[in-house]
Enzyme design. Structure first.
Site, PDB file in Angstrom:
ATOM      1  N   MET A 116       0.633  -1.202  -0.064  1.00  0.00           N
ATOM      2  CA  MET A 116      -0.046   0.122  -0.093  1.00  0.00           C
ATOM      3  C   MET A 116       0.898   1.322  -0.029  1.00  0.00           C
ATOM      4  SD  MET A 116      -2.950   0.762  -0.039  1.00  0.00           S
ATOM      5  CE  MET A 116      -4.451   1.507   0.681  1.00  0.00           C
ATOM      6  N   PHE A 131      10.296  -4.216  -4.011  1.00  0.00           N
ATOM      7  CA  PHE A 131      10.472  -4.817  -2.717  1.00  0.00           C
ATOM      8  C   PHE A 131       9.283  -5.205  -1.906  1.00  0.00           C
ATOM      9  CE2 PHE A 131      14.757  -2.513  -2.510  1.00  0.00           C
ATOM     10  CZ  PHE A 131      15.484  -3.417  -3.080  1.00  0.00           C
ATOM     11  N   GLU A 132       7.985  -4.302  -1.957  1.00  0.00           N
ATOM     12  CA  GLU A 132       7.009  -4.714  -1.428  1.00  0.00           C
ATOM     13  C   GLU A 132       6.417  -6.010  -1.964  1.00  0.00           C
ATOM     14  OE1 GLU A 132       2.890  -2.399  -1.345  1.00  0.00           O
ATOM     15  OE2 GLU A 132       4.431  -1.411  -0.030  1.00  0.00           O
ATOM     16  N   GLY A 133       6.306  -6.280  -3.189  1.00  0.00           N
ATOM     17  CA  GLY A 133       5.796  -7.220  -3.746  1.00  0.00           C
ATOM     18  C   GLY A 133       6.671  -8.578  -3.411  1.00  0.00           C
TER      19      GLY A 133
END
Length: 70
Positions: free
Chosen positions: A1, A41-43
């Protein structure tokens, strides 16, 4: 998010700055570039979290001999 919001703000800043948004002399360029890498990175973190949840669910259900249940 958070990566999505960063991407949105970085994209808007590049639109406001126009061609200068891609020029290394302006901070907007780095902000946009960092927003892209944060999204990657978040994925990766989400995938890791999903795999750990799946393994724990299987272990607790007895399908994966990872945890000994009394």
């Amino acid at each position: 998010m958070a990566a999505e919001m960063t991407r949105f703000r970085g994209g808007r800043a590049v639109q406001i700055f126009g061609g200068y948004g891609f020029h290394e002399d302006y901070a907007v360029c780095r902000a946009y570039r960092d927003s892209r890498i944060n999204r990657i990175f978040e994925g990766t973190n989400e995938i890791t979290h999903a795999i750990i949840q799946m393994l724990m669910k299987r272990a607790m259900g007895g399908q994966l001999p990872l945890i000994r249940r009394p």
